[in-house]
Motif scaffolding. Structure first.
Motif, PDB file in Angstrom:
ATOM      1  N   LYS A   1       3.380   5.058  15.511  1.00  0.00           N
ATOM      2  CA  LYS A   1       2.327   5.494  16.421  1.00  0.00           C
ATOM      3  C   LYS A   1       2.452   7.003  16.650  1.00  0.00           C
ATOM      4  O   LYS A   1       3.477   7.473  17.157  1.00  0.00           O
ATOM      5  N   LEU A   2       1.397   7.722  16.265  1.00  0.00           N
ATOM      6  CA  LEU A   2       1.454   9.189  16.207  1.00  0.00           C
ATOM      7  C   LEU A   2       0.531   9.823  17.240  1.00  0.00           C
ATOM      8  O   LEU A   2      -0.648   9.472  17.342  1.00  0.00           O
ATOM      9  N   VAL A   3       1.073  10.775  17.982  1.00  0.00           N
ATOM     10  CA  VAL A   3       0.276  11.643  18.850  1.00  0.00           C
ATOM     11  C   VAL A   3      -0.124  12.858  18.032  1.00  0.00           C
ATOM     12  O   VAL A   3       0.718  13.524  17.438  1.00  0.00           O
ATOM     13  N   SER A   4      -1.435  13.146  17.965  1.00  0.00           N
ATOM     14  CA  SER A   4      -1.920  14.307  17.219  1.00  0.00           C
ATOM     15  C   SER A   4      -3.072  14.930  18.004  1.00  0.00           C
ATOM     16  O   SER A   4      -4.237  14.585  17.828  1.00  0.00           O
ATOM     17  N   ARG A   5      -2.734  15.868  18.883  1.00  0.00           N
ATOM     18  CA  ARG A   5      -3.744  16.484  19.749  1.00  0.00           C
ATOM     19  C   ARG A   5      -3.218  17.811  20.288  1.00  0.00           C
ATOM     20  O   ARG A   5      -2.020  18.009  20.430  1.00  0.00           O
TER      21      ARG A   5
ATOM     22  N   SER B   1       0.822  -1.211   0.000  1.00  0.00           N
ATOM     23  CA  SER B   1       0.000   0.000   0.000  1.00  0.00           C
ATOM     24  C   SER B   1       0.854   1.258   0.000  1.00  0.00           C
ATOM     25  O   SER B   1       2.027   1.233   0.397  1.00  0.00           O
ATOM     26  N   ARG B   2       0.269   2.330  -0.436  1.00  0.00           N
ATOM     27  CA  ARG B   2       0.837   3.646  -0.141  1.00  0.00           C
ATOM     28  C   ARG B   2       0.685   3.894   1.364  1.00  0.00           C
ATOM     29  O   ARG B   2      -0.135   3.260   2.033  1.00  0.00           O
ATOM     30  N   LEU B   3       1.453   4.838   1.886  1.00  0.00           N
ATOM     31  CA  LEU B   3       1.361   5.184   3.304  1.00  0.00           C
ATOM     32  C   LEU B   3      -0.051   5.670   3.610  1.00  0.00           C
ATOM     33  O   LEU B   3      -0.612   6.500   2.886  1.00  0.00           O
ATOM     34  N   SER B   4      -0.653   5.131   4.672  1.00  0.00           N
ATOM     35  CA  SER B   4      -2.021   5.514   5.030  1.00  0.00           C
ATOM     36  C   SER B   4      -2.132   5.676   6.534  1.00  0.00           C
ATOM     37  O   SER B   4      -1.242   5.276   7.294  1.00  0.00           O
ATOM     38  N   THR B   5      -3.247   6.248   6.968  1.00  0.00           N
ATOM     39  CA  THR B   5      -3.493   6.450   8.393  1.00  0.00           C
ATOM     40  C   THR B   5      -4.710   5.641   8.819  1.00  0.00           C
ATOM     41  O   THR B   5      -5.624   5.421   8.033  1.00  0.00           O
ATOM     42  N   ARG B   6      -4.720   5.222  10.086  1.00  0.00           N
ATOM     43  CA  ARG B   6      -5.837   4.425  10.591  1.00  0.00           C
ATOM     44  C   ARG B   6      -5.967   4.597  12.100  1.00  0.00           C
ATOM     45  O   ARG B   6      -5.028   5.045  12.765  1.00  0.00           O
ATOM     46  N   PRO B   7      -7.117   4.245  12.682  1.00  0.00           N
ATOM     47  CA  PRO B   7      -7.298   4.359  14.138  1.00  0.00           C
ATOM     48  C   PRO B   7      -6.444   3.351  14.896  1.00  0.00           C
ATOM     49  O   PRO B   7      -5.844   2.451  14.309  1.00  0.00           O
TER      50      PRO B   7
ATOM     51  N   LYS C   1      -6.994   0.017  25.925  1.00  0.00           N
ATOM     52  CA  LYS C   1      -5.946  -0.046  26.946  1.00  0.00           C
ATOM     53  C   LYS C   1      -5.038   1.177  26.942  1.00  0.00           C
ATOM     54  O   LYS C   1      -4.391   1.462  27.954  1.00  0.00           O
ATOM     55  N   ARG C   2      -4.959   1.893  25.804  1.00  0.00           N
ATOM     56  CA  ARG C   2      -3.989   2.974  25.690  1.00  0.00           C
ATOM     57  C   ARG C   2      -4.648   4.282  25.264  1.00  0.00           C
ATOM     58  O   ARG C   2      -5.563   4.287  24.441  1.00  0.00           O
ATOM     59  N   LYS C   3      -4.145   5.383  25.823  1.00  0.00           N
ATOM     60  CA  LYS C   3      -4.626   6.715  25.467  1.00  0.00           C
ATOM     61  C   LYS C   3      -3.462   7.639  25.133  1.00  0.00           C
ATOM     62  O   LYS C   3      -3.635   8.856  25.038  1.00  0.00           O
TER      63      LYS C   3
END
Length: 310
Positions: free
Chosen positions: A204-208, A162-168, A176-178
């Motif tokens: 794993k990205l933090v975006s907030r 795949s091309r680079l993609s984002t997902r939940p 379990k994780r926030k």
């Protein structure tokens, strides 16, 4: 000379068309090869810390049986449905798992933006020529991720990247994780003599709160090995029966989501809980009625989805 050039051009065009046709057939065969009865090993391991002070978590290891059924095949679109078979003291239990919808030269993908929001993206014809999108759906057929890539058939291997993609966050972590908000992923499917392999290269990205930073990189390796029905102690037989009883209903749910996604270029967002009820619970309640033979109206399904859409 002009006649000769015209003839040569026709020959070249015919050869290219034949090559495209053969490649398309190989692509389809690779996708369909992912259907069947499998023993699955799930293996995820964080490999590189990218944030000061972040400590890598322990690897995640699990195994299960999965039946992968061809839910629909229209030629340029193939839908595969995964049915998880788990052991119980009273016998095997079947859980509707994730789905894969593959579409040829599909111009629409989805970017996960965080906050349970997906942004439709339209690509050019040139970008998607010869490619397939893989749209992965969750248990209730809601979107999880959608990206495009090309199958490559070399020697005795067939590989889709795949091309680079984002997902939940994955199901194994979101309860379990926030400490992070989404994954950036390159997805790879490899057809093997034993079955197939699903590889993931995750960040794993933090975006907030105006902050964006990576916590770590993670490697995923899910191996699907073909097994006989006897391995599951009746689980695969039960899964086929359950799927036969509900496949029409889940096709209706999938059609409703298709309409939601295809009818807009605006962000798609839905609430997880409305009036104390979860979308997954309400849809599964309707699925249980369908399993007992009750006809479910597609209008009723759309009304449920509309209640949760934002």
């Amino acid at each position: 000379m002009k006649i000769y050039l015209t003839f040569l051009s026709t020959i070249i065009t015919s050869i290219c068309a034949l090559a495209d046709s053969q490649k398309f057939a190989q692509d389809r065969a690779a996708i369909l090869a992912m259907s069947g009865a499998f023993e699955v090993e799930f293996n995820f391991e964080e490999t590189v810390s990218l944030d000061e002070g972040y400590k890598l978590k322990k690897p995640y290891l699990a195994d299960a049986y999965e039946l992968v059924e061809v839910a629909q095949d229209t030629g340029k679109s193939i839908t595969l449905q995964h049915l998880l078979v788990v052991g119980d003291e009273d016998g095997p239990v079947v859980i509707k798992h994730w789905g894969q919808v593959w579409k040829y030269e599909d111009r629409r993908t989805l970017n996960y933006e965080g906050g349970n929001t997906w942004l439709p993206v339209t690509h050019s014809n040139a970008d998607v020529e010869g490619t397939w999108t893989q749209f992965v759906t969750q248990i209730d057929e809601s979107p999880r991720y959608k990206a495009f890539g090309a199958w490559v058939h070399t020697a005795n291997t067939s590989i889709w990247t795949s091309r680079l993609s984002t997902r939940p966050l994955p199901r194994r972590e979101y309860t379990k994780r926030k400490d992070y908000d989404l994954l950036m992923v390159t997805n790879r499917h490899v057809i093997t003599p034993e079955g197939w392999v699903h590889q993931q290269e995750n960040s794993k990205l933090v975006s907030r709160e105006g902050k964006r930073k990576f916590l770590c990189m993670e490697r995923g390796l899910n191996q699907y090995r073909r097994v006989s029905d006897e391995n599951s102690k009746g689980g695969f037989k039960l899964a086929r029966k359950k799927w036969d009883q509900t496949r029409t209903f889940w096709g209706q749910v999938r059609n409703c989501w298709d309409q939601v996604i295809s009818d807009t270029d605006e962000p798609i967002r839905y609430a997880l809980i409305v009036d104390g009820n979860r979308l997954m619970s309400e849809v599964n309640s309707m699925a249980r009625k369908a399993e007992k033979g009750e006809a479910i109206n597609q209008v009723a399904i759309r009304e449920v989805l509309t209640k949760f859409l934002r």
